[in-house]
Design a protein around this motif. Structure first.
Motif, PDB file in Angstrom:
ATOM      1  N   VAL A   1     -68.030  40.243  21.984  1.00 51.53           N
ATOM      2  CA  VAL A   1     -67.661  40.901  20.728  1.00 51.53           C
ATOM      3  C   VAL A   1     -68.369  42.247  20.598  1.00 51.53           C
ATOM      4  O   VAL A   1     -67.853  43.185  19.990  1.00 51.53           O
ATOM      5  N   ALA A   2     -69.542  42.365  21.214  1.00 49.59           N
ATOM      6  CA  ALA A   2     -70.283  43.626  21.169  1.00 49.59           C
ATOM      7  C   ALA A   2     -69.623  44.710  22.007  1.00 49.59           C
ATOM      8  O   ALA A   2     -69.991  45.883  21.907  1.00 49.59           O
ATOM      9  N   GLY A   3     -68.644  44.339  22.838  1.00 54.44           N
ATOM     10  CA  GLY A   3     -67.990  45.316  23.695  1.00 54.44           C
ATOM     11  C   GLY A   3     -66.675  45.841  23.171  1.00 54.44           C
ATOM     12  O   GLY A   3     -65.989  46.601  23.855  1.00 54.44           O
ATOM     13  N   ARG A   4     -66.316  45.473  21.955  1.00 54.20           N
ATOM     14  CA  ARG A   4     -65.010  45.873  21.426  1.00 54.20           C
ATOM     15  C   ARG A   4     -64.896  47.364  21.146  1.00 54.20           C
ATOM     16  O   ARG A   4     -63.810  47.919  21.151  1.00 54.20           O
ATOM     17  N   ALA A   5     -66.027  48.013  20.893  1.00 51.70           N
ATOM     18  CA  ALA A   5     -65.991  49.407  20.436  1.00 51.70           C
ATOM     19  C   ALA A   5     -65.469  50.387  21.473  1.00 51.70           C
ATOM     20  O   ALA A   5     -64.782  51.355  21.137  1.00 51.70           O
ATOM     21  N   SER A   6     -65.785  50.158  22.756  1.00 51.12           N
ATOM     22  CA  SER A   6     -65.422  51.135  23.782  1.00 51.12           C
ATOM     23  C   SER A   6     -65.518  50.511  25.162  1.00 51.12           C
ATOM     24  O   SER A   6     -66.152  49.463  25.325  1.00 51.12           O
ATOM     25  N   PRO A   7     -64.910  51.145  26.177  1.00 54.47           N
ATOM     26  CA  PRO A   7     -65.060  50.641  27.544  1.00 54.47           C
ATOM     27  C   PRO A   7     -66.521  50.566  27.984  1.00 54.47           C
ATOM     28  O   PRO A   7     -66.924  49.614  28.646  1.00 54.47           O
ATOM     29  N   GLU A   8     -67.323  51.577  27.614  1.00 55.40           N
ATOM     30  CA  GLU A   8     -68.731  51.554  28.002  1.00 55.40           C
ATOM     31  C   GLU A   8     -69.446  50.366  27.373  1.00 55.40           C
ATOM     32  O   GLU A   8     -70.233  49.668  28.032  1.00 55.40           O
ATOM     33  N   ALA A   9     -69.163  50.118  26.089  1.00 56.77           N
ATOM     34  CA  ALA A   9     -69.779  48.978  25.411  1.00 56.77           C
ATOM     35  C   ALA A   9     -69.346  47.672  26.058  1.00 56.77           C
ATOM     36  O   ALA A   9     -70.146  46.734  26.182  1.00 56.77           O
TER      37      ALA A   9
END
Length: 204
Positions: free
Chosen positions: A62-70
């Motif tokens: 869920v912490a990676g939803r913001a962007s590809p890098e995340a």
């Protein structure tokens, strides 16, 4: 108590206890993944990932939803958690890289084992819709001896802009952070050159 009263009471207790939702959770089948080890998948140990693992991976991604890098950072954390789960079925914490003479030693892994296991995890995450920004690509390799480099394999993901990234867990001990670098950069390296470990998640 009448039959109707008994039925209503039983229904109330069932609902308070979780009802159909609890039934579904209890009945949710585990996903079995064969963990390769012993070099070249000489051995396979079955890892059953159940509802608790599903929730753990979902909370990580869920912490990676913001962007590809995340999302790549979240993938690194997911690999670390997955490898700790894998250790529970192999019974051995794999050491970084490939220990000379450890072929056919249960629990020790070479790049074939590592890349196969990581690829299996990535596909598990994709099937559950947990990868929003990346697609899982076929594993890739570099080196073929004649070019002065040992063959080395890795799992691969592709970002929305088409750039491919490796998820290479060979350089760290089991449960450590994988190398996540651009495939093009990874291709040019020698087998003993780490990608400087772009991501070092703190896994508790």
């Amino acid at each position: 108590m009448t039959r109707r009263s008994i039925a209503l009471f039983a229904g109330l207790v069932y609902s308070m206890a979780g009802g159909p939702a609890m039934d579904r959770a209890a009945a949710a089948p585990a996903t079995s993944i064969n963990i390769c080890h012993g070099y070249g998948c000489a051995f396979r140990s079955r890892l059953d990932l159940g509802p608790g693992d599903d929730r753990k991976f979902a909370s990580i991604l869920v912490a990676g939803r913001a962007s590809p890098e995340a999302e790549r950072k979240a993938i690194a954390k997911a690999v670390s958690y997955y490898e700790k789960r894998a250790q529970q079925v192999t019974g051995v914490r794999d050491q970084p890289k490939s220990e000379f003479g450890a072929s056919k030693v249960k629990g020790q892994m070479d790049c074939v084992d590592e890349s196969t296991n990581t690829d299996a995890l990535l596909r598990y995450l994709a099937r559950r819709g947990l990868l929003r920004h990346h697609k899982v690509e076929a594993r890739d390799s570099r080196g073929f001896l004649l070019d002065g480099r040992y063959p080395h394999w890795t799992a691969v993901i592709r970002a929305p802009d088409g750039v491919k990234w490796v998820v290479d867990s060979w350089y760290a001990p089991m449960g450590g952070a994988p190398d996540i670098i651009r495939l093009g950069d990874w291709k040019s390296r020698g087998v003993l050159e780490s990608g400087a470990l772009n991501y070092r998640p703190d896994i508790r």
